[in-house]
Motif scaffolding. Structure first.
Motif: not given
Length: 510
Positions: A16, A18, A22, A328, A362, A366, A405
């Motif tokens: 994915r 993210i 974060m 999210e 992670a 996300n 990411t």
């Protein structure tokens, strides 16, 4: 038994993308206004050479607060050292919330003369809030808040109204630093204990969250609606060691709380982001009244302890899917231990938990993790008042500089001695950054590198897990002249097999 890991960047499959923010953090509302917060541990307690002790009482936590808390002056958000270190962490969300936010009166016209109106706990001045806005702007952050919902604003039977919230949102917008996201309240599942009006129920909360979000969307449509910001209170969710030993080991042991479903089921205003709070357990400060919720220092590298964060993400993900499909998931308060952090929170020992939390979260989903806190109590990235960086600060600084990411599936099962995560390399197209955490206290881990790599190995100074100073490739990480950051340079690691010592965390860029 020692472990072996093979790094194979060419075989990685993406999981994915993210959120680039974060790794974020909290600035407590109580810091902004000044107020009571946790007393710091002594140097001996931090080092583990002096036992922490508080006299237990049958009267509960409130009776113990006189020994656990002290009054602090407001944080200086204009401090150049604080701003510089916060900005170095890179783009982040700053959450200004906490239990105090629920009970704060916004005295932006100075009419109270510092006196707290009836039904509130404290007062926020215009100058203090502008200090928050200036800080957020100076470091390039985004701002999330929660709002007043206490007896001073309304009774349980009277619907919530935006008289106070409008002050906060309108001033922020007029000043040019609008509020980017909002939760209605901090940890609302604790009802009256979090500051709500007397007799407040989940039904009252559902009514009022809908009113708040409806008002928000009508007047500040660019602001994200985030919630419910709960902590515990769920069937099958335990604080501390879990199972029968840890059952009821969290705040729900002492405080009657409600579930996420009771707060959200039947609400009409949808969430933009799903949020929850998590700590691995509770600190020594509260261990005497919640013994099952507390982990010992010698357990802080175990598989059971390190599993807590990804377990929480896995536990809450279905709720996110139900109440905020496609959204999210944010952990709007996170840390090693509720109650200001454990005695080792400010040492290298907590680095293993912190970066394992980032990697594990992670790998599941996300979102954003708000570490509690930036610069308050023992779990702060920076020491309160003097703003000296602690090991966790340098650990997340490296994370933000090295981990991109795109999250990859490493195909490496999580096991003692080998917690392996992989992301795209930050700012380096076609490169990958691996994080290998050796949480074994006794065994090295062998890592096979297919080619030359940049290596960043973190450890406690002199091999001490409870060291107040962390090393990078054997060099102590401390501020230099004029509070300059130390060089965070890698070592060059040739292709082949390399051994990573027990209790170390290593980033490889290749």
């Amino acid at each position: 038994m020692s472990q072996s890991v093979r790094l194979a960047p060419g075989e990685l499959k993406p999981l994915r993308e993210i959120n680039p923010r974060m790794m974020s953090y909290n600035v407590e509302f109580a810091e902004v206004t000044g107020g009571t917060f946790w007393k710091a541990y002594t140097p001996g307690q931090v080092a583990g050479t002096e036992e922490f002790y508080v006299e237990p009482t049958s009267e509960g936590i409130a009776a113990m607060y006189k020994d656990l808390m002290q009054v602090y002056a407001p944080i200086d958000l204009y401090d150049e050292k604080l701003r510089s270190l916060a900005k170095e962490l890179g783009p982040a969300w700053v959450r200004v919330s906490g239990t105090w936010a629920t009970k704060t009166y916004y005295d932006f016209d100075g009419t109270t003369n510092g006196q707290v109106p009836e039904g509130y706990l404290n007062v926020l001045t215009k100058e203090q809030w502008i200090g928050v806005l200036d800080f957020v702007k100076a470091i390039g952050a985004k701002l999330i808040v929660s709002v007043a919902n206490c007896p001073g604003l309304h009774s349980a039977e009277e619907p919530w109204h935006p008289a106070e919230a409008e002050k906060l949102f309108s001033l922020s917008k007029e000043y040019g630093v609008p509020i980017d996201a909002a939760e209605f309240a901090n940890e609302p599942n604790m009802m009256e204990e979090t500051g709500f009006p007397k007799g407040y129920t989940p039904a009252h909360y559902r009514r009022d969250q809908d009113l708040f979000f409806k008002w928000l969307r009508a007047n500040y449509p660019d602001c994200l609606c985030v919630g419910p910001s709960t902590t515990g209170g769920e069937e099958g969710l335990f604080f501390g060691k879990g199972g029968e030993e840890g059952k009821g080991g969290g705040v729900e042991q002492l405080i009657e709380s409600c579930s996420c479903a009771e707060l959200l089921e039947g609400t009409t205003e949808p969430l933009d982001v799903f949020s929850y709070h998590y700590y691995n357990g509770i600190s020594e400060r509260l261990a005497s009244v919640m013994p099952a919720g507390h982990w010992l220092a010698e357990e802080a590298t175990t598989e059971a302890y390190l599993k807590t964060a990804p377990f929480m993400a896995e536990f809450y993900a279905p709720m996110r899917d139900k109440y905020c499909p496609g959204g999210e998931m944010w952990v709007t308060e996170s840390g090693d231990a509720g109650g200001g952090g454990d005695t080792w929170a400010s040492t290298y020992l907590d680095v293993i938990r912190t970066i394992n939390e980032l990697g594990g979260f992670a790998a599941v989903t996300n979102g954003v993790i708000f570490h509690n806190t930036l610069a308050s109590s023992d779990y702060g990235f920076l020491a309160r008042g003097v703003f000296d960086p602690r090991p966790n600060y340098f650990a997340v600084l490296l994370w933000n500089r090295l981990m991109g990411t795109t999250v990859y599936d490493t195909k490496e099962p999580i096991r003692e001695g080998a917690h392996v995560y992989a992301h795209s390399a930050k700012g380096a197209e076609k490169k990958v950054t691996y994080l290998v955490i050796n949480n074994s206290k006794t065994e090295s881990v062998r890592v096979e590198l297919p080619k030359e790599a940049e290596r960043y190995t973190l450890a406690g100074e002199n091999g001490n897990l409870r060291a107040a100073v962390m090393t990078l490739n054997d060099k102590p990480l401390v501020l230099g002249e004029n509070n300059s950051l130390p060089a965070l340079d890698p070592a060059v690691q040739a292709a082949g097999t390399v051994e990573l010592a027990p209790g170390t965390c290593t980033f490889f860029v290749l």
